[in-house]
Design a protein around this motif. Structure first.
Motif, short mmCIF file in Angstrom:
data_model
loop_
_atom_site.label_atom_id
_atom_site.label_comp_id
_atom_site.label_asym_id
_atom_site.label_seq_id
_atom_site.Cartn_x
_atom_site.Cartn_y
_atom_site.Cartn_z
N ASP A 1 -2.47 -15.15 6.92
CA ASP A 1 -2.91 -15.64 5.61
C ASP A 1 -3.44 -14.48 4.77
OD1 ASP A 1 -3.36 -17.72 3.72
OD2 ASP A 1 -5.48 -17.76 4.27
N LYS A 2 -4.27 -13.65 5.39
CA LYS A 2 -4.78 -12.47 4.69
C LYS A 2 -3.64 -11.53 4.30
CE LYS A 2 -9.48 -12.16 6.45
NZ LYS A 2 -10.46 -11.32 7.12
N GLY A 3 -2.69 -11.35 5.20
CA GLY A 3 -1.53 -10.50 4.92
C GLY A 3 -0.70 -11.05 3.78
N ALA A 4 -0.48 -12.35 3.76
CA ALA A 4 0.30 -12.98 2.69
C ALA A 4 -0.42 -12.84 1.35
CB ALA A 4 0.55 -14.45 3.01
N ASN A 5 -1.74 -13.06 1.35
CA ASN A 5 -2.51 -12.91 0.11
C ASN A 5 -2.45 -11.47 -0.39
OD1 ASN A 5 -3.27 -15.59 -0.08
ND2 ASN A 5 -5.15 -15.28 1.08
N SER A 6 -2.54 -10.52 0.52
CA SER A 6 -2.46 -9.11 0.15
C SER A 6 -1.09 -8.77 -0.41
CB SER A 6 -2.77 -8.24 1.37
OG SER A 6 -2.66 -6.89 1.05
N LEU A 7 -0.05 -9.27 0.23
CA LEU A 7 1.32 -9.04 -0.25
C LEU A 7 1.52 -9.62 -1.65
CD1 LEU A 7 4.30 -8.19 0.28
CD2 LEU A 7 4.63 -10.48 1.23
N VAL A 8 1.08 -10.83 -1.85
CA VAL A 8 1.22 -11.48 -3.17
C VAL A 8 0.42 -10.72 -4.22
CG1 VAL A 8 0.64 -13.57 -4.48
CG2 VAL A 8 1.84 -13.75 -2.30
N HIS A 9 -0.79 -10.29 -3.86
CA HIS A 9 -1.61 -9.53 -4.80
C HIS A 9 -0.91 -8.23 -5.19
CE1 HIS A 9 -5.18 -8.16 -6.86
NE2 HIS A 9 -5.15 -7.03 -6.17
N HIS A 10 -0.33 -7.55 -4.21
CA HIS A 10 0.40 -6.31 -4.47
C HIS A 10 1.61 -6.58 -5.39
CE1 HIS A 10 1.98 -2.30 -3.74
NE2 HIS A 10 3.14 -2.84 -3.41
N MET A 11 2.32 -7.67 -5.13
CA MET A 11 3.47 -8.04 -5.97
C MET A 11 3.03 -8.34 -7.40
SD MET A 11 5.63 -10.33 -3.19
CE MET A 11 6.21 -11.42 -4.45
N GLN A 12 1.88 -9.00 -7.55
CA GLN A 12 1.37 -9.32 -8.89
C GLN A 12 1.00 -8.05 -9.66
OE1 GLN A 12 -1.81 -12.02 -7.96
NE2 GLN A 12 -0.46 -13.79 -7.90
N ILE A 13 0.42 -7.09 -8.96
CA ILE A 13 0.06 -5.82 -9.61
C ILE A 13 1.33 -5.12 -10.09
CG2 ILE A 13 -0.83 -3.50 -9.18
CD1 ILE A 13 -2.95 -4.79 -7.36
N LYS A 14 2.36 -5.08 -9.25
CA LYS A 14 3.63 -4.46 -9.65
C LYS A 14 4.26 -5.22 -10.81
CE LYS A 14 6.13 -2.25 -6.29
NZ LYS A 14 7.09 -2.25 -5.18
N LEU B 1 5.22 -18.19 -0.82
CA LEU B 1 4.98 -17.14 0.18
C LEU B 1 3.65 -17.35 0.89
CD1 LEU B 1 6.17 -13.79 -1.46
CD2 LEU B 1 7.02 -14.86 0.63
N LYS B 2 2.62 -17.71 0.13
CA LYS B 2 1.29 -17.92 0.71
C LYS B 2 1.30 -19.09 1.69
CE LYS B 2 -1.72 -16.09 -2.89
NZ LYS B 2 -2.79 -16.45 -3.84
N MET B 3 2.24 -20.00 1.54
CA MET B 3 2.31 -21.14 2.44
C MET B 3 3.26 -20.86 3.61
SD MET B 3 3.53 -25.03 1.62
CE MET B 3 5.24 -24.59 1.49
N ILE B 4 4.39 -20.23 3.33
CA ILE B 4 5.43 -20.05 4.34
C ILE B 4 5.06 -18.99 5.38
CG2 ILE B 4 7.79 -19.23 4.68
CD1 ILE B 4 8.49 -20.67 2.03
N ILE B 5 4.52 -17.86 4.94
CA ILE B 5 4.24 -16.77 5.88
C ILE B 5 3.27 -17.19 6.99
CG2 ILE B 5 3.17 -14.47 6.11
CD1 ILE B 5 4.54 -13.73 3.46
N PRO B 6 2.10 -17.78 6.66
CA PRO B 6 1.20 -18.20 7.75
C PRO B 6 1.81 -19.31 8.62
CG PRO B 6 -0.02 -18.06 5.71
CD PRO B 6 1.43 -17.90 5.36
N SER B 7 2.59 -20.20 8.01
CA SER B 7 3.20 -21.28 8.79
C SER B 7 4.20 -20.72 9.80
CB SER B 7 3.91 -22.27 7.86
OG SER B 7 3.00 -22.88 7.00
N LEU B 8 5.07 -19.83 9.34
CA LEU B 8 6.04 -19.23 10.25
C LEU B 8 5.36 -18.38 11.32
CD1 LEU B 8 8.99 -18.18 7.92
CD2 LEU B 8 8.94 -20.01 9.62
N ALA B 9 4.34 -17.64 10.93
CA ALA B 9 3.61 -16.81 11.90
C ALA B 9 2.97 -17.70 12.97
CB ALA B 9 2.55 -15.96 11.20
N GLY B 10 2.38 -18.81 12.54
CA GLY B 10 1.78 -19.73 13.51
C GLY B 10 2.81 -20.35 14.43
N LEU B 11 3.95 -20.72 13.88
CA LEU B 11 5.01 -21.33 14.68
C LEU B 11 5.57 -20.33 15.70
CD1 LEU B 11 6.90 -23.82 15.04
CD2 LEU B 11 8.45 -22.70 13.45
N VAL B 12 5.94 -19.15 15.24
CA VAL B 12 6.49 -18.13 16.12
C VAL B 12 5.44 -17.68 17.14
CG1 VAL B 12 7.38 -15.76 16.21
CG2 VAL B 12 8.23 -17.35 14.48
N GLY B 13 4.21 -17.48 16.68
CA GLY B 13 3.13 -17.06 17.58
C GLY B 13 2.85 -18.10 18.65
#
Length: 127
Positions: free
Chosen positions: A111-124, A47-59
């Protein structure tokens, strides 16, 4: 005496081999401890790799579409082609700079959003 030298050489070789094996064992133990201490699963890393890559591509594609749309409105007539050729290099440099700045901003935010999402998932997951 040559038998004594052979035994001495064998002892040195064995000592060097044991030292090399101990060094490898220590490195493997260190790597295992680092892996065990890492809270990221394989999915988290993906997720940390795919989300920024897709965002960069689409953006990047969206930026290019907006740029082309604006440029079509600014110079809609074919008689502007001579003027466009004169300004072509400057516009190319401007596009490259603006696209790079937009891409960098978008990638950092995603990237910050992906890190935040992963951190939230880890807490859960840890609950």
């Amino acid at each position: 005496m040559s038998e004594h030298n052979n035994m001495h050489d064998l002892d040195e070789t064995a000592d060097k081999t044991v030292a090399a094996i101990n060094k490898v064992d220590a490195k493997v133990t260190e790597m295992r401890q680092r892996r065990m201490a890492d809270p990221d699963t394989l999915g988290d890393k993906a997720l940390k790799m795919i989300i920024p890559s897709l965002a960069g591509l689409v953006g990047g594609k969206l930026f290019q579409m907006v740029w082309n749309s604006v440029m079509a409105r600014v110079h809609p007539r074919p008689d502007d082609d001579v003027k466009d050729q004169q300004q072509g290099l400057m516009m190319s440099v401007l596009f490259a700079a603006a696209s790079a700045a937009f891409g960098t901003l978008l990638t950092r935010l995603s990237d910050k959003g992906a890190n935040s999402l992963v951190h939230h998932m880890q807490i859960k997951r840890d609950r």
